[in-house]
Write an enzyme that holds these catalytic residues in place. Structure first.
Site, PDB file in Angstrom:
ATOM      1  N   HIS A  86       0.883  -1.154   0.082  1.00 21.41           N
ATOM      2  CA  HIS A  86      -0.004   0.042  -0.032  1.00 21.41           C
ATOM      3  C   HIS A  86       0.851   1.390   0.095  1.00 21.41           C
ATOM      4  O   HIS A  86       1.758   1.505   0.980  1.00 21.41           O
ATOM      5  CB  HIS A  86      -1.005   0.027   1.221  1.00 21.41           C
ATOM      6  CG  HIS A  86      -2.008  -1.075   1.123  1.00 21.41           C
ATOM      7  ND1 HIS A  86      -2.355  -1.940   2.242  1.00 21.41           N
ATOM      8  CD2 HIS A  86      -2.790  -1.635   0.218  1.00 21.41           C
ATOM      9  CE1 HIS A  86      -3.070  -2.691   1.931  1.00 21.41           C
ATOM     10  NE2 HIS A  86      -3.472  -2.539   0.853  1.00 21.41           N
ATOM     11  N   GLU A 136       1.412   3.356   3.087  1.00 25.98           N
ATOM     12  CA  GLU A 136       2.030   2.822   4.253  1.00 25.98           C
ATOM     13  C   GLU A 136       3.695   2.509   3.952  1.00 25.98           C
ATOM     14  O   GLU A 136       4.171   1.779   3.586  1.00 25.98           O
ATOM     15  CB  GLU A 136       1.380   1.476   4.546  1.00 25.98           C
ATOM     16  CG  GLU A 136      -0.227   1.404   4.902  1.00 25.98           C
ATOM     17  CD  GLU A 136      -0.870   0.307   4.984  1.00 25.98           C
ATOM     18  OE1 GLU A 136      -0.033  -1.002   4.650  1.00 25.98           O
ATOM     19  OE2 GLU A 136      -2.062   0.211   4.889  1.00 25.98           O
ATOM     20  N   HIS A 168       3.222  -3.698   6.346  1.00 22.90           N
ATOM     21  CA  HIS A 168       2.094  -2.635   6.201  1.00 22.90           C
ATOM     22  C   HIS A 168       2.442  -1.698   7.312  1.00 22.90           C
ATOM     23  O   HIS A 168       3.368  -1.713   8.049  1.00 22.90           O
ATOM     24  CB  HIS A 168       0.705  -3.465   6.409  1.00 22.90           C
ATOM     25  CG  HIS A 168       0.664  -4.548   5.276  1.00 22.90           C
ATOM     26  ND1 HIS A 168      -0.282  -3.948   4.075  1.00 22.90           N
ATOM     27  CD2 HIS A 168       0.872  -5.330   4.920  1.00 22.90           C
ATOM     28  CE1 HIS A 168      -0.534  -4.862   3.318  1.00 22.90           C
ATOM     29  NE2 HIS A 168       0.462  -5.916   3.508  1.00 22.90           N
ATOM     30  N   GLU A 189       2.126  -5.534  10.569  1.00 25.80           N
ATOM     31  CA  GLU A 189       1.858  -4.260  10.629  1.00 25.80           C
ATOM     32  C   GLU A 189       2.742  -3.454  11.706  1.00 25.80           C
ATOM     33  O   GLU A 189       2.838  -4.043  12.882  1.00 25.80           O
ATOM     34  CB  GLU A 189       0.269  -3.997  11.327  1.00 25.80           C
ATOM     35  CG  GLU A 189      -0.709  -4.571  10.224  1.00 25.80           C
ATOM     36  CD  GLU A 189      -1.245  -4.001   9.240  1.00 25.80           C
ATOM     37  OE1 GLU A 189      -0.844  -2.590   9.133  1.00 25.80           O
ATOM     38  OE2 GLU A 189      -1.930  -4.578   8.250  1.00 25.80           O
TER      39      GLU A 189
END
Length: 649
Positions: free
Chosen positions: A196, A199, A330, A416
C-alpha cells in the site's frame, strides 16, 4: 536474433549436452533454458553482465563481467558452460549436517535473545546503517540500492521482478554469500514492503535493513552466519506509483496513495483462495483445486483474475524462487497477522485457522516479541501478544499472504509496523529502533522445522517436484530443482512422507522437531515396480531376440543352407511373376488390335464448363491434367484411332 550471447551447456565429465539448464542474467528476472542439444540463445543489449548457468544435478557456474558489445550483427557472443555433476556427497555429508545443525543452533539462540530482556545488549553490538533517517522517493531509492550493490558486490545482487503501471521497476536486493544462485540445501526468505503506497514505514525500514545486513557482514557473528546460510530477498516497494503520489502531497495520509495507479488495492488483487472444512472441526483448508502442485504463471494469468502488473510480477517472482518464509510489511496498526485472511463461505467462526496454525502462531510471536512494543502496546491495537488471525481481525479476499501460503511452499505473514501509516521523517528512527531486532528474529525462524533432500535411490540424483507431507497437517511443500526442501514446523514429533509420480512413496516416522536447529532427513524413492518390471521385461525380450539371432548367424553351415534355400525360392517366385506378366501383355495387345485402343478417357478442364475437341490429322486431342511434361509439351495426341499406333511401347 544475433544480438546478446549464445552457446552450449555441457556436462564437464562426459561433454554431453545438458537440456533444460537455466541461464540467468544478474538483475533480470527472466531466465532462459537450453534446448535438447544443450544450446541456448539470450538476447541482450550491450553491457557488462554476470551470467549463471544452473541445472538439476549439477554445480552452478557463473561467468562474471561478460562484455556484450553486439559489434558483430551476424553472430552473438559465444559463451559456453561446462557444469560439474553433483554427487551425493556434494549435496550434503554427515559432517556437513552436524556443522549446519551447529550453525542453526547458534542462529536460533540469537533469535531467542532478541525476544528476551537481553535484546538491546545484542543489538548494541551491531553497527547502525546510518545516522540520517529520511524518506526516499523512487529516484533516490534506486540510487541507494545501486550504491549498496556497488559497495557490497560480493554479497549482493540487484534485480527487478517487473514494472508498475507507470513503468517504475520493482527492485529487489539479494543478500547472501553466493547471491547469484540458489545453493542446494540453503533456504531462501524474503521481505516485501509498501504494497500500500501510503504505508511507508516498511519501505524505509527495509532500505535500512539491507544496509544493516551489509555493514555487519564479517563483523557480527550473527549477521555473518545468517548471510552465509540463507539467501535473503528484499523488495522495499511493491507499489512505487502509490508512494510517489502520496509522497508529493502535503497531507500524506490523505494523498490517495494506498492503491496503485489503476486505483486498485494490490492486497485484494491476488487470486482468491476458496476454503472448506478440514478433517479437524476447528481448521479450514483450501479446496483441492487450490494447491501448490505444478503452478505456472499462465494458471493465474487468465482474464477472470484481472491481475495488476505489480501483482502479476509478484506471482511470477513467487513461482520462480523457492521461498520458504516471507513477511509483507504494512502500517496503520501494530500486530503480526497470520493466515487465513479469508473464511469458509457461510462460516460464523471468528477465526479462520489454517492447517499450520500452531506454526504461524510461532512465526507471528517471533516478530511481536522481538519488537520493542508490539507484544505489549495497546495504543492503537488490542491483540494478545501482538498477534492475530487475519479473519479474526477482519476478513479479506485476494490477500498476498493467503495466496503465498496456498499456492507456493512459502509461509507468509503480514506485519503491521506502527499505528501511523505515514509518520513524519523525524519519527523514522524510532520506528527503525522498534523493528530492527524483529526483522532479524523473524527471518531467522527459517532454521526451524525439517529440511533435507529427496533422491532417486538408483541414480542418487535429486528429485524435483516431490511432495513433502506432514501427517495431520493438510498442507504440503514441494522440492526444488535439486530435490531439496524446507518445511517450517513448531515443536513436536511428526511422521513425514515424500511422494512423486512414478515413484513409490516413503514415510519416515517419529521425526523430532525441536526449538533449535531444523531436523535433517533424506528420502530415497524407488521407481514404481510396475514401470520397472515392464521395462525389465521389454529389455529381456529384446536381449532374447538379439541372442537368438546372434547364435543363428554364428552357426555358419546352417546359416548358409537356409540362406541358399531362401534365395532359390525367391528366384523361382520372380521367374513365375515375369512369365505371367509377359503372357498377359500379349493377350492385351491382341485384344486391342481388334477393337481399337483408347488409352485415356476425356478429363474435363478445371476452368472450363464445356469440353472441347479438336481434330488434328484425323486424330482426337485429349487434355490430361495428370500428364508428365513429356506427355504434353508437344501437344501430340496420346493415340491415333485411325492408325492404331501406340505411343507407349
Amino acid at each position: 536474433s544475433h544480438l546478446g550471447v549464445k552457446g552450449f551447456i555441457r556436462d564437464e565429465l562426459t561433454r554431453t549436452a545438458i537440456s533444460g539448464a537455466l541461464i540467468q542474467i544478474q538483475g533480470i528476472l527472466h531466465p532462459v533454458r537450453s534446448v535438447t542439444s544443450g544450446a541456448y540463445w539470450r538476447l541482450l543489449l550491450p553491457g557488462l553482465y554476470n551470467i549463471t548457468a544452473t541445472a538439476s544435478g549439477y554445480v552452478p557456474q557463473t561467468k562474471y563481467n561478460v562484455n556484450v558489445t553486439n559489434a558483430n550483427l551476424t553472430s552473438a557472443l559465444r559463451l559456453d558452460f561446462t557444469l560439474q555433476p553433483r554427487t551425493q556427497d556434494l549435496f550434503i555429508t554427515n559432517e556437513n549436517v552436524v556443522e549446519i545443525n551447529s550453525i542453526y543452533d547458534k542462529l536460533s539462540n540469537y533469535a531467542t535473545q532478541l525476544r528476551s530482556g537481553s535484546r538491546d545488549a545484542l543489538l548494541d553490538t551491531l553497527i547502525e546503517p546510518t545516522n540520517r533517517f529520511r524518506y526516499h522517493d523512487y529516484d533516490s531509492l534506486v540510487a541507494k540500492l545501486n550504491e549498496l550493490h556497488a559497495k557490497y558486490q560480493n554479497i549482493t545482487s540487484l534485480y527487478t521482478i517487473g514494472e508498475s503501471v507507470e513503468k517504475r521497476n520493482l527492485w529487489v536486493m539479494i543478500i547472501s554469500d553466493n547471491p547469484l544462485v540458489h545453493e542446494a540445501g540453503e533456504p531462501e526468505v524474503r521481505y516485501v514492503g509498501n504494497i500500500h503506497g501510503d504505508e511507508t514505514v516498511g519501505r524505509e525500514c527495509l532500505i535500512l535493513f539491507i544496509e544493516y545486513l551489509c555493514v555487519n557482514y564479517k563483523k557480527s557473528d550473527y549477521i555473518t552466519k545468517l548471510i552465509d546460510n540463507t539467501r535473503i530477498h528484499i523488495l522495499p516497494s511493491l507499489n512505487p506509483d502509490g508512494f510517489e503520489r502520496d509522497y508529493k502531497q502535503k497531507e500524506h495520509e490523505k494523498g490517495g496513495g494506498r492503491p496503485n495507479a489503476h486505483d486498485v488495492d494490490l492486497n485484494r488483487n491476488f487470486p482468491p483462495v476458496e476454503l472448506e472444512q478440514s478433517s479437524k472441526s476447528d481448521i479450514a483448508k483450501p479446496k483441492p483445486q487450490f494447491n501448490n502442485a505444478e503452478n505456472r504463471l499462465d494458471k493465474f494469468a487468465v482474464s477472470k483474475y484481472l491481475l495488476e502488473p505489480e501483482v502479476r510480477a509478484a506471482i511470477h517472482w513467487s513461482l520462480v524462487y523457492p521461498f520458504v518464509l516471507s513477511g509483507n510489511l504494512h502500517g496503520g496498526a501494530l500486530v503480526a497477522n497470520y493466515p487465513f485472511d479469508n473464511r469458509i463461505i457461510g462460516s460464523t467462526k471468528p477465526e479462520s485457522r489454517s492447517p499450520d496454525d500452531s506454526t504461524f502462531i510461532m512465526l507471528a510471536k517471533s516478530y511481536s516479541q522481538a519488537h520493542k512494543q508490539m507484544s505489549q502496546d495497546k495504543s492503537c491495537s488490542n491483540f494478545d501478544d501482538g498477534i492475530t488471525n487475519g479473519a479474526a481481525w477482519y476478513p479479506i479476499e485476494g490477500g498476498m499472504q493467503d495466496w503465498s501460503y496456498v499456492f507456493t511452499s512459502n509461509m507468509e505473514i503480514t506485519l503491521e509496523l506502527g499505528c501511523k501509516k505515514y509518520p513524519e521523517e523525524n519519527q523514522l528512527q524510532l520506528y527503525w529502533n522498534d523493528n530492527k531486532g524483529a526483522l532479524l528474529s523473524f527471518i531467522t525462524q527459517v532454521v526451524h522445522g525439517i529440511r533435507g533432500f529427496v533422491y532417486d535411490i538408483k541414480t542418487q540424483t535429486g528429485i524435483p517436484g516431490a511432495s513433502i507431507s506432514v501427517h495431520g497437517i493438510e498442507h504440503n511443500v514441494i522440492t526444488y530443482q535439486d530435490g531439496d526442501f524446507f518445511r517450517i514446523l513448531s515443536y513436536g514429533i511428526y511422521d513425514i512422507t515424500a511422494e512423486r509420480v512414478g515413484y513409490a512413496p516413503q514415510t519416515i516416522r517419529n521425526v523430532l522437531v525441536t526449538n533449535q536447529s531444523s531436523t535433517y532427513i533424506e528420502f530415497k524413492l524407488k521407481p514404481n515396480e510396475s514401470s520397472e518390471e515392464k521395462n525389465t521385461e521389454n529389455l529381456s525380450k529384446v536381449e532374447q531376440i538379439y541372442n537368438q539371432s546372434k547364435d543363428f548367424i554364428l552357426n555358419r553351415t546352417l546359416f548358409l543352407i537356409i540362406a541358399g534355400i531362401f534365395a532359390l525360392v525367391l528366384a523361382t517366385l520372380f521367374g513365375f511373376i515375369i512369365l505371367y506378366l509377359r503372357c498377359r501383355s500379349s493377350s492385351i495387345l491382341s485384344s486391342h488390335s481388334r477393337v481399337g485402343f483408347q488409352r485415356y478417357n476425356l478429363i474435363p478442364q478445371d476452368e472450363q464448363s464445356d469440353l472441347s475437341s479438336s481434330q488434328i490429322n484425323g486424330s482426337k486431342s485429349v487434355p490430361n491434367s495428370h500428364a508428365t511434361q513429356s506427355d504434353s509439351e508437344n501437344d501430340e495426341p496420346l493415340y491415333s484411332s485411325q492408325s492404331h499406333k501406340f505411343l507407349f511401347a
